[in-house]
Scaffold this motif. Structure first.
Motif, short mmCIF file in Angstrom:
data_model
loop_
_atom_site.label_atom_id
_atom_site.label_comp_id
_atom_site.label_asym_id
_atom_site.label_seq_id
_atom_site.Cartn_x
_atom_site.Cartn_y
_atom_site.Cartn_z
N ASN A 79 0.86 -1.18 0.00
CA ASN A 79 0.00 0.00 0.00
C ASN A 79 0.90 1.23 0.00
O ASN A 79 2.13 1.13 0.05
N SER A 80 0.29 2.41 -0.05
CA SER A 80 1.07 3.64 -0.18
C SER A 80 2.01 3.88 0.99
O SER A 80 3.03 4.56 0.86
N GLY A 81 1.66 3.35 2.16
CA GLY A 81 2.52 3.54 3.33
C GLY A 81 3.87 2.85 3.20
O GLY A 81 4.82 3.20 3.89
N PHE A 82 3.99 1.84 2.31
CA PHE A 82 5.23 1.09 2.14
C PHE A 82 5.95 1.46 0.83
O PHE A 82 6.90 0.79 0.45
N GLU A 83 5.49 2.51 0.15
CA GLU A 83 6.10 2.88 -1.11
C GLU A 83 7.46 3.55 -0.89
O GLU A 83 7.60 4.44 -0.06
N VAL A 84 8.47 3.11 -1.63
CA VAL A 84 9.82 3.67 -1.57
C VAL A 84 10.09 4.41 -2.88
O VAL A 84 9.83 3.88 -3.97
N ILE A 85 10.58 5.64 -2.75
CA ILE A 85 10.95 6.44 -3.92
C ILE A 85 12.46 6.35 -4.10
O ILE A 85 13.22 6.63 -3.16
N CYS A 86 12.92 5.94 -5.27
CA CYS A 86 14.36 5.84 -5.54
C CYS A 86 14.79 7.14 -6.23
O CYS A 86 14.61 7.32 -7.44
N ASN A 87 15.35 8.05 -5.45
CA ASN A 87 15.76 9.36 -5.96
C ASN A 87 17.17 9.26 -6.56
O ASN A 87 18.09 8.71 -5.95
N VAL A 88 17.33 9.77 -7.77
CA VAL A 88 18.62 9.71 -8.47
C VAL A 88 19.17 11.13 -8.59
O VAL A 88 18.53 12.02 -9.15
N SER A 89 20.37 11.36 -8.02
CA SER A 89 20.99 12.68 -8.06
C SER A 89 21.69 12.90 -9.40
O SER A 89 21.77 11.99 -10.24
N THR A 90 22.18 14.10 -9.61
CA THR A 90 22.83 14.46 -10.88
C THR A 90 24.08 13.63 -11.15
O THR A 90 24.46 13.42 -12.30
N ASP A 91 24.74 13.15 -10.08
CA ASP A 91 25.94 12.34 -10.28
C ASP A 91 25.61 10.85 -10.38
O ASP A 91 26.51 10.01 -10.40
N GLY A 92 24.33 10.52 -10.46
CA GLY A 92 23.92 9.14 -10.63
C GLY A 92 23.72 8.37 -9.35
O GLY A 92 23.34 7.20 -9.36
N THR A 93 23.97 9.00 -8.19
CA THR A 93 23.80 8.33 -6.91
C THR A 93 22.32 8.08 -6.64
O THR A 93 21.50 8.98 -6.77
N GLN A 94 21.99 6.84 -6.24
CA GLN A 94 20.61 6.48 -5.94
C GLN A 94 20.38 6.52 -4.43
O GLN A 94 21.18 6.00 -3.67
N LYS A 95 19.25 7.14 -4.05
CA LYS A 95 18.95 7.29 -2.63
C LYS A 95 17.49 6.88 -2.40
O LYS A 95 16.57 7.51 -2.91
N PRO A 96 17.23 5.79 -1.61
CA PRO A 96 15.85 5.37 -1.33
C PRO A 96 15.21 6.29 -0.29
O PRO A 96 15.82 6.59 0.75
N LEU A 97 13.99 6.75 -0.56
CA LEU A 97 13.29 7.66 0.34
C LEU A 97 11.91 7.10 0.65
O LEU A 97 11.24 6.53 -0.21
#
Length: 764
Positions: free
Chosen positions: A73-91
């Protein structure tokens, strides 16, 4: 979802019947067959089919998912944010996630700080907070976290719905701060309850770091996983950026998570039940309801996915089964067998596989072996039976003492005070017996009306004071429980630290920090070889006691009235720092009340007459008792003066009468007169008189008293003795100029003050 930054010891009784069954099996010479469940090998995290498994270095298992279609459900959704240098950060929301496990998340920290310049002005501040959403969101703060405060001359308050916890630090120099020690000097920490979903930290400073600015300019407060935080002194504290990056990189916040807000029983009847086949449901202990799923023993995988829990083939891994010869895998388990011609169960930890006897094997050898094994087994059986019975009696006795000493009552009180005693250690009777060398006479520190205090050395080499009651009855249990609960609410450098208790002995025992120089009563009245306290020491000690009582009244998580303030309950350490002790008579005052009606309890000579008359206990009752203690410091007289006339036997009345008749300096200790300035003594006397006002509403608060005493410490001038000798030559008008010898009361026979009602466990 909007996420923003900012044991008691239960007596366990070994089953007597289990012991008997074991012995009977031994008598038959048949070793016990252990029931072995299959080894559940930790399965790799798996995701919903067609969904990404990782974001950066973090694996994201279902019910979590990267994207809304991949989460339960939406409470368990993880957003994988990608920075300009390609680094991935789960939010999750706006919070970075470091790790996801079966029951917990580890996420980035939220640090609050406040910095001051050399003049005491605050020039930099950031009060971060954290909110985990409403009741429908599946997260709460874990009990693995602690509220941590770093800095000198700092106070921090963390508040949330229905709770508030205070933490303070102090140090006079960088030498006071010890790496790895977070107990008040430069660093302090407080346990918090589990289950809360948001908090706000508040930071303040008593002197705005003006006394410590040369080595500490900033204070920091944050929530963090206690096992990951190691205090490294104040070396990086002044550099906000360095400290911030260090904590963010190494000390995460731990969150508990669960599915929904139903229990397993409630959820199993619903269409959204998350646990799939070959799994089982476990009720969450996160504090907000909900449940989690796990694969049954013998299965591995993801219990939230269809066909996610797969059978483990224990037979393919020798370390995962207990078979000696043949192993046959079954769904969720396995069984062992022996080759043809061999006998018994085929288990390594059972009877193994016994080969067939040779036709030439001697019958005599079989008989001798059987007889020898039988004899040994009989001895073993008798020995085991003896120890089983002895152990059962010991455990039953400890359970009886646990109940007799208020263990059940203490558990009940704890259940109504969230997180109150999470830091309290429960000691065993054997541990304290060893620490005191079986309560040897040379370990005795002092005798009280109801017990004895021993000096003990724990296994970790800490020196402690162990208070052991002589007897215990139902009327005393209430005060013992009260003292435990009060002490676990307090975290202050001038309060004797409480380490824990033991309930499984014949009488309950309390364990405190060891304070080496006795109590203030002994120093004032020259008892047990205690040395003379100078006027400056007396003034400093009075200020420390006043500041501590002000903290108890105003800054503790729930206001505390000590109810037995007296010199015998003030201990002094090796540098004569005051430590307030004996909270057996104390009371917690709800935040919405100004007084409570109680049974009158206190010590004769110190007891507030208004409280004695009305039974209405207020903060001002402690103020009156403190006024008597100040009079004691000034005069060197005991609270009850038995040798004087009946109307003057009470020191409080005698002191006020002496002031009103302009003869105060006749009763002040002559050494105090030589050391203190006239202005200091006059102002101290006026402060005593104000504290001893008959009506509580006319007395100052302990905060006002603390401020007044701190001001007196800065007053300088010639001693009152020299001042008065000069005035005696200039004029002969005043009556308070030593017309009575100043030492006329030094040898007055005084008796020790006695309690009106004895608190059960006083160390004095």
């Amino acid at each position: 979802m909007d996420l923003k930054h900012m044991n008691l010891l239960p007596c366990q009784i070994t089953s007597f019947y289990a012991c008997v069954l074991l012995l009977l099996l031994l008598l038959t010479l048949a070793p016990a067959q252990n029931t072995t469940s299959s080894t559940s090998i930790k399965a790799a995290n798996t995701t919903k089919p067609g969904c990404r498994k990782r974001c950066g270095n973090v694996t994201v298992p279902y019910p979590f998912g990267i994207g809304s279609d991949c989460a339960i459900n939406s409470g368990f959704e993880v957003i994988c944010n990608v920075s300009t240098d390609g680094t991935q950060k789960p939010l999750i929301g706006s919070i970075e996630v470091y790790d996801i496990s079966d029951a917990e998340l580890r996420v980035e920290n939220a640090i609050a700080w406040r910095c001051y310049n050399e003049n005491g002005s605050m020039y930099r501040e950031n009060l971060n907070w954290m909110y985990l959403g409403g009741s429908s969101y599946p997260y709460s703060f874990s009990a693995r976290n602690m509220f941590i405060l770093v800095g000198c001359d700092d106070n921090a308050l963390i508040t949330g719905p229905n709770f508030g916890y205070n933490c303070s630090t102090s140090c006079t120099s960088s030498n006071d701060v010890i790496d790895g020690k977070c107990m008040g000097n430069g660093c302090n920490q407080v346990h918090l309850p589990r289950g809360f979903k948001n908090f706000t930290p508040i930071i303040s400073s008593t002197r705005n770091h003006t006394d410590v600015w040369d080595f500490n300019q900033c204070g920091y407060a944050f929530l963090g996983e206690v096992d990951r935080f190691h205090f490294r002194g104040l070396e990086d504290v002044s550099n906000v950026t360095t400290f911030y990056k260090s904590i963010m990189a190494s000390v995460p916040i731990v969150l508990d998570w669960a599915i929904g807000d139903f229990t397993c029983t409630q959820a199993q009847d619903g269409k959204d039940y998350a646990c799939k086949e070959n799994s089982e449901c476990v009720d969450s202990d996160a504090g907000f309801g909900g449940y989690r799923c796990s694969c049954k023993p013998g299965f591995q995988g993801n219990p939230y996915l269809t066909a996610g829990c797969q059978d483990v083939d224990e037979c393919s891994d020798p370390s995962a089964n207990t078979c000696e010869k043949n192993c046959t895998n079954t769904p969720g388990s396995f069984y062992c067998s022996c080759p043809d011609g061999y006998t018994d169960d085929g288990k390594k930890d059972g009877r193994s596989c016994i080969p067939p006897y040779s036709d030439h094997q001697s019958l005599w050898t079989k008989f001798s072996l059987g007889t020898g094994v039988g004899s040994i087994s009989l001895v073993v059986v008798i020995t085991l039976l003896y120890f089983c019975i002895k152990k059962r009696k010991l455990i039953q006795a400890r359970e009886k003492f646990f109940q007799q000493n208020g263990g059940l009552l203490l558990k009940e009180r704890i259940s109504t005070k969230e997180g109150a005693v999470e830091a309290t250690r429960i000691f065993t009777a054997e541990e304290l017996k060893k620490a005191t060398n079986n309560y040897a006479n040379d370990r005795i520190l002092g005798h009280g009306g109801n017990g004895i205090v021993y000096r003990g050395v724990l296994r970790d080499t800490r020196i402690v004071a162990i208070k052991k009651s002589r007897t215990v009855d139902e009327s005393q249990i209430e005060q013992f429980i009260n003292e435990v609960l009060i002490l676990t609410q307090i975290n202050h450098r001038n309060v004797v630290k409480f380490f824990g208790c033991c309930l499984e002995d014949e009488v309950p025992l309390l364990v405190y920090e060891y304070v080496s120089e006795g109590n203030l009563y002994e120093h004032i009245h020259n008892q047990r070889g205690a040395g003379w306290l100078t006027w400056q020491n007396r003034l400093r000690i009075a200020a420390e006691i006043a500041t501590t009582l002000a903290y108890l009244h105003s800054f503790a998580s729930m206001p505390i009235i000590h109810r037995d303030v007296k010199s015998a309950n003030i201990l002094l350490d090796n540098i004569y720092t005051a430590k307030v002790a004996d909270f057996g008579a104390s009371r917690l005052i709800p935040l919405d009340q100004t007084h409570v009606a109680t049974l009158v309890l206190g010590t004769s000579g110190y007891l507030d007459p208004e409280y004695s008359r009305t039974s209405q206990l207020t903060e001002k009752s402690d103020v009156y008792s403190f006024g008597v203690l100040l009079a004691e410091l000034l005069t060197g007289l005991k609270p009850i003066i038995r040798a004087r006339s009946e109307e003057n036997k009470n020191l409080a009345d005698f002191f006020v009468l002496s002031m009103n008749s302009n003869s105060l300096f006749h009763i002040i200790d002559h050494r105090v007169l030589r050391e203190g300035s006239l202005e200091q003594l006059q102002k101290m006397a006026e402060l005593v008189k104000n504290c001893l006002q008959p009506h509580g509403e006319d007395r100052p608060t302990m905060k006002d008293v603390s401020i007044e005493l701190e001001g007196l410490r800065k007053v300088t001038g010639i001693s009152s003795s020299s001042q008065h000798e000069q005035e005696e030559y200039d004029q002969d008008e005043r009556s308070d100029l030593y017309t009575v010898p100043i030492n006329s009361y030094e040898n007055t026979p005084n008796s020790d003050s006695s309690r009106i009602m004895h608190p059960t466990y006083s160390p004095s």
